[in-house]
Design a protein around this motif. Structure first.
Motif, PDB file in Angstrom:
ATOM      1  N   ARG A  99      49.289  38.998  41.480  1.00 17.58           N
ATOM      2  CA  ARG A  99      50.497  38.186  41.361  1.00 17.58           C
ATOM      3  C   ARG A  99      50.716  37.882  39.886  1.00 17.58           C
ATOM      4  O   ARG A  99      49.781  37.928  39.080  1.00 17.58           O
ATOM      5  CB  ARG A  99      50.374  36.888  42.159  1.00 17.58           C
ATOM      6  CG  ARG A  99      49.358  35.897  41.622  1.00 17.58           C
ATOM      7  CD  ARG A  99      49.328  34.621  42.464  1.00 17.58           C
ATOM      8  NE  ARG A  99      48.496  33.592  41.870  1.00 17.58           N
ATOM      9  CZ  ARG A  99      47.199  33.498  42.044  1.00 17.58           C
ATOM     10  NH1 ARG A  99      46.561  34.381  42.800  1.00 17.58           N
ATOM     11  NH2 ARG A  99      46.506  32.530  41.460  1.00 17.58           N
ATOM     12  N   ALA A 104      54.176  31.088  45.411  1.00 19.58           N
ATOM     13  CA  ALA A 104      54.020  32.439  44.853  1.00 19.58           C
ATOM     14  C   ALA A 104      53.187  32.417  43.569  1.00 19.58           C
ATOM     15  O   ALA A 104      52.349  33.294  43.340  1.00 19.58           O
ATOM     16  CB  ALA A 104      55.391  33.048  44.580  1.00 19.58           C
ATOM     17  N   GLY A 130      49.486  31.476  44.533  1.00 21.56           N
ATOM     18  CA  GLY A 130      48.816  32.373  45.463  1.00 21.56           C
ATOM     19  C   GLY A 130      48.401  31.724  46.767  1.00 21.56           C
ATOM     20  O   GLY A 130      47.467  32.193  47.424  1.00 21.56           O
TER      21      GLY A 130
END
Length: 346
Positions: free
Chosen positions: A242, A317, A320
């Motif tokens: 990410r 987001a 995580g």
């Protein structure tokens, strides 16, 4: 007791019990062949049969003719099984876990090492743990010893060294879970002032990104993009990654670190992550009595971001978190935020 059923591997090798031990039959260019699998354990017999099937598929008849499994030596004592069998052959612990468990296994071997595996009973384990509890051993540490027992005897039973797992009958203690405390802004700055440079940089990496300690440990310089002002954070569980944007404060810290040396792209950003003792000492010097670990700064990141108005969707987001429910566990409500919200009623 129900007799174990025969098995077949790849349609090439058939395994069956003969007496108490497993045997198999298969075909080679010379005809039908019988072979002792030299084990009483079905799972181990199936593994050996798969090895035979692979040699047949490769038509490696020479290697097949040399197969000869000798019966495994008896485990003997608890200490001998741990040293000669469990650790080198059957232990699935990571290298880091092995190091952490080394002192625990040493103590268990000193206490139970001279006993045969079958002589270690659930009663003996309970009695020993109760004695250690009376000496002041915490519930959490008792559970770690019991977990080691369970792993050792699970392997012993699976691979035929003993018939029962005495540790399975012993229940884990209920551990007192200490909630992670979140520092307010003043406490956080006081803590940073007391930390040495190296520890301060790790704490900032955690508090400014919400990264887990394992993610910080795996972070390499090739994952740091100072031009785009972002990090590429590897997610170990599913081999994905990410993108985490950098705050101005962390960007300045990483820029300063890169200016000090010219690191190799695959070099870790932080060589060592063991700051627990230094963090505890800094908390005392800063006169902060809250329960704070490196993981606490992941809670602090979530709390601070939510207070600043970052949307839950985007924060999930960035950090995580797998679900909004998990994010809610990390985002705390600080007293200052409560006062600010109640002030709106005025």
């Amino acid at each position: 007791m129900k007799e174990a059923s025969p098995f077949e591997v790849e349609g090439l090798v058939k395994g069956y019990l003969r007496g108490a031990a497993w045997h198999c039959t298969f075909y080679t260019p010379a005809g039908r062949t019988r072979l002792k699998l030299a084990t009483k354990n079905k799972r181990q017999a199936e593994r050996r049969a798969r090895e035979i099937a692979e040699l047949i598929q490769r038509e490696d008849w020479e290697a097949l003719s040399k197969l000869d499994w000798k019966p495994k030596p008896q485990a003997g004592t608890f200490a001998l099984f741990v040293r000669d069998e469990f650790l080198p052959n059957y232990c699935s612990w990571s290298e880091r876990t092995r190091k952490g468990e080394a002192s625990r296994l040493k103590i268990l071997c000193e206490q139970f090492g001279a006993l045969p595996l079958s002589a270690v009973t659930a009663s003996a384990i309970k009695t020993w743990l109760s004695r250690r509890e009376a000496e002041g051993l915490s519930a959490a540490t008792q559970n770690r010893y019991l977990a080691a027992f369970k792993s050792i005897f699970k392997a012993a039973v699976t691979y035929g060294y003993c018939k029962t797992n005495p540790a399975a009958a012993v229940t884990m203690k209920k551990e007192e879970v200490r909630p992670k405390d979140v520092l307010d802004d003043d406490e956080f700055e006081r803590l940073l002032a007391e930390l040495p440079d190296y520890s301060r940089r790790i704490v900032l990496a955690a508090a400014e990104t919400g990264m887990r300690s394992s993610e910080i440990r795996r972070l390499k310089w090739e994952d740091v993009d100072l031009v785009a002002s972002e990090l590429r954070v590897a997610i170990a569980k599913n081999k994905e990654f990410r993108v985490v944007p950098l705050t101005e404060r962390l960007h300045a810290v990483l820029k300063e670190m890169r200016a000090e040396v010219t690191p190799h792209p695959t070099a870790p950003v932080f060589e060592a992550m063991e700051i627990r003792k230094g963090l505890a000492s800094a908390l005392k010097r800063a006169r902060i009595e809250k329960h704070v670990t490196l993981h606490s700064f992941r809670h602090q990141f979530a709390t601070r971001a939510l207070e600043a108005g970052v949307s839950s969707f985007h924060l999930q987001a960035i950090g995580g978190w797998k679900s909004p429910v998990m994010l809610q566990r990390y985002g705390k409500v600080r007293n200052r935020a409560l006062h600010e919200q109640m002030a709106k009623l005025n």
